[in-house]
Write a protein that holds these residues in place. Structure first.
Motif, PDB file in Angstrom:
ATOM      1  N   LYS A   1       0.836  -1.199   0.000  1.00  8.71           N
ATOM      2  CA  LYS A   1       0.000   0.000   0.000  1.00  8.71           C
ATOM      3  C   LYS A   1       0.870   1.248   0.000  1.00  8.71           C
ATOM      4  O   LYS A   1       1.856   1.320   0.750  1.00  8.71           O
ATOM      5  CB  LYS A   1      -0.872   0.020   1.255  1.00  8.71           C
TER       6      LYS A   1
ATOM      7  N   SER B   1       0.186   3.994   1.350  1.00  8.10           N
ATOM      8  CA  SER B   1       0.162   4.612   2.683  1.00  8.10           C
ATOM      9  C   SER B   1       1.145   3.915   3.625  1.00  8.10           C
ATOM     10  O   SER B   1       1.538   4.475   4.638  1.00  8.10           O
ATOM     11  CB  SER B   1      -1.255   4.546   3.255  1.00  8.10           C
ATOM     12  N   GLU B   2       1.564   2.684   3.295  1.00  2.00           N
ATOM     13  CA  GLU B   2       2.490   1.964   4.182  1.00  2.00           C
ATOM     14  C   GLU B   2       3.953   2.036   3.710  1.00  2.00           C
ATOM     15  O   GLU B   2       4.848   2.229   4.508  1.00  2.00           O
ATOM     16  CB  GLU B   2       2.061   0.498   4.312  1.00  2.00           C
TER      17      GLU B   2
ATOM     18  N   GLU C   1       6.170   6.330   1.944  1.00  2.00           N
ATOM     19  CA  GLU C   1       7.098   7.290   2.566  1.00  2.00           C
ATOM     20  C   GLU C   1       8.536   6.790   2.477  1.00  2.00           C
ATOM     21  O   GLU C   1       9.461   7.560   2.202  1.00  2.00           O
ATOM     22  CB  GLU C   1       6.682   7.558   4.017  1.00  2.00           C
TER      23      GLU C   1
ATOM     24  N   THR D   1      -2.344  12.964  -3.521  1.00  2.00           N
ATOM     25  CA  THR D   1      -1.200  12.086  -3.234  1.00  2.00           C
ATOM     26  C   THR D   1       0.072  12.725  -3.789  1.00  2.00           C
ATOM     27  O   THR D   1       1.137  12.665  -3.170  1.00  2.00           O
ATOM     28  CB  THR D   1      -1.401  10.682  -3.860  1.00  2.00           C
TER      29      THR D   1
ATOM     30  N   THR E   1       1.507  15.131  -1.433  1.00  2.00           N
ATOM     31  CA  THR E   1       2.218  14.463  -0.330  1.00  2.00           C
ATOM     32  C   THR E   1       3.603  14.005  -0.792  1.00  2.00           C
ATOM     33  O   THR E   1       4.610  14.215  -0.111  1.00  2.00           O
ATOM     34  CB  THR E   1       1.404  13.222   0.145  1.00  2.00           C
TER      35      THR E   1
END
Ligand code: NAD
Length: 490
Positions: A207, A209-210, A213, A232, A235
């Motif tokens: 994912k 989001s996981e 980063e 996104t 970000t």
């Protein structure tokens, strides 16, 4: 036992460190499992980055011609696997099989295009003011490149990153969308077989989001090539700014199509239909706002409604299907919410606006192609990106009014104008704020032309020569050729 799709790290297919797996379901029949995959974590992302970092030295020193040969081979292998990749793409994404086949063929063509461009990478010699010195301009690969793709066209949007990045001599960690990883895993497997040294092209699932980063912030990563939603993208840009990493962003769009009274309506209606309803409206560069001049408005509405009524929706493998399902429940709910918001603000649905009730369609995320009029400019249908088969139609009087409306959006990806008056079309093309304006032509990607958005639609270009420059750094070297000393050192 179905095959488990695995990550590719350092040239090997591997399971994730954690052993986590997931299933991908078919959006046309949600109870059908398309395949199972190993799901990556931050640990796997780090391993893939290390592998790309370690292989950069060797790969970046290969000649452009050597890289070109590998890319030509990759294009050939993709063409040989086109039906296999297209089949998995339709089953995991939902688009019709002919659409999937076109996408894989375009991806193979993109590899061939950058195979051809690779040997053109060259620097230059520059004569300087001081004749005892000369300058050299080097074109160098950037380093480890993270290529992040969305779910709507996962194969081509990964291919337009992989091919130029490899041509330029970069190494890669690819990250597919978590709901469409299978076709990308398959494509990366095929490209690896073209003769890439281990570690040059890695792919990790997981994912955003996981693992996002880690991929974007890791110190060994120098460039991020991202396609996805504008939010996104913001970000990603913000995380990447911590290390001043190179970023290219292909983000959302809300493309206007302006049809003047003198336009060829047959051509314009064909274009609006294909552009808005292919891939069930889930295309960044599809027509999302249709502006018709008042003299032709009634005729246009009547004729396009008749054509929309004839669009057959169904499973992507059925011969008669022109439009598959939406990709997910989330997408369907989002589209329905945007339409309700417009209706609450006074819009009227001319056709569609509901889910089909036919048997055979109730198991999937199907939705009728929809035409809607009298949409308030403040509606979500106008101010947000509409990523589904809903087309708002408007009447305008003057071309100035149409251009002002077209520009009243945070997005600036594509646009089109339809008129026989080429002077007017050229003026409009210079005033519409968008990365591309088509004149009497259809919103379609062209390998030879740079594609990318203005405003909140993105940063940087893909396809064409500009698409290759995205993956090159420019370095200057000054050579003191005559051994001249600087006066103040004496
Ligand atoms: P998305 O932004 O949700 O996801 C895109 C990718 O980013 C996925 O791989 C996701 O896993 C990853 N991701 C999510 N969070 C992340 C994070 N924090 N860090 C790093 N990566 C992260 O987009 P989507 O819903 O998959 O795709 C649809 C969007 O893509 C639409 O807005 C569409 O317009 C846009 N799009 C743009 C273009 C273009 O060329 N401009 C082309 C196709 C699609």
């Amino acid at each position: 036992m179905t095959e488990l799709y695995k990550l590719i790290i350092n040239g090997k297919q591997v399971e994730s460190e954690s052993g986590a797996t997931a299933q991908i379901n078919n959006p046309a029949r949600t109870n059908e499992v398309v395949g199972s995959l190993s799901v990556g974590s931050v640990e796997d992302a780090k391993k893939a980055i290390d592998s790309a970092y370690d292989s950069f030295g060797g790969w970046s020193e290969t000649t452009p011609r050597a890289r070109s040969q590998i890319l030509f081979r990759a294009a050939e292998l993709l063409a040989q696997s086109e039906s296999e990749i297209a089949e998995i793409l339709t089953r995991e994404q939902g688009k019709t099989y002919p659409e999937s086949l076109n996408e894989v063929r375009l991806s193979s063509a993109v590899f061939k295009y950058y195979a051809g461009l690779a040997p053109t990478i060259s620097g230059r010699k520059v004569d300087l003011t001081d004749p005892t010195e000369f300058g050299l301009v080097f074109k160098k690969p950037i380093g480890v490149t993270v290529a992040i793709a969305p779910w709507n066209s996962p194969v081509i949007l990964m291919a337009v990153k992989l091919a130029p990045a490899l041509a330029a001599g970069n190494t890669i960690v690819a990250k597919p969308a978590s709901s469409t990883p299978l076709a990308d895993l398959m494509m990366c497997g095929v490209v690896n077989k073209a003769g890439l040294p281990p570690g040059v092209l890695n792919i990790v699932t997981g994912k955003g989001s996981e693992i996002g980063e880690e991929l974007v912030s890791n110190k060994k990563v120098s460039k991020i090539a991202f396609t996805g939603e504008t939010e996104t993208g913001k970000t990603v840009m913000s995380i990447a700014s911590r290390g001043i990493k190179r970023v290219s962003l292909e983000l959302g769009g809300s493309d206007p199509m302006i049809v003047c009274d003198d336009a060829d309506l047959d051509l314009a209606i064909d274009a609006a239909l294909v552009s808005r309803f292919r891939n069930c409206g889930q295309v960044c560069m599809s027509v999302k706002r249709l502006y018709i001049q008042k003299g032709k408005y009634e005729a246009f509405v009547q004729r396009i409604t008749e054509r929309i009524r004839k669009i057959t929706i169904g499973d992507g493998f059925a011969k008669e299907s022109k439009m598959g399902p939406l990709h997910s429940k989330t997408q369907k709910q989002k589209i329905m919410g945007q339409l309700s918001d417009a209706v609450e603000k006074g819009a009227n649905v001319i056709y569609g606006g509901k889910e089909p009730t036919e048997s055979g369609l109730s198991q999937g995320y199907f939705y009728y192609p929809t035409l809607v009029a009298n949409v308030d400019q403040t509606s979500k249908l106008i101010q947000e990106e509409v990523f589904g088969p809903v087309l708002p139609i408007f009447k305008f009087s003057t071309i100035k009014e149409a251009i002002d409306l077209a520009n009243d959006s945070p997005y600036g990806l594509g646009s089109s104008i339809w008129t026989k008056d080429l002077d007017l079309a050229m003026t409009a093309a210079s005033k519409i704020i968008a990365g591309t304006t088509w004149i009497n032509s259809f919103h379609e990607p062209q390998i030879d032309l740079p594609f990318g958005g203005l405003k909140e639609s993105g940063l940087g270009k893909e396809m064409s020569i500009e698409g290759l420059e995205n993956y090159l750094e420019t370095k200057s070297v000054v050579v003191n050729s005559k051994g001249k000393k600087r006066a103040w050192l004496d």
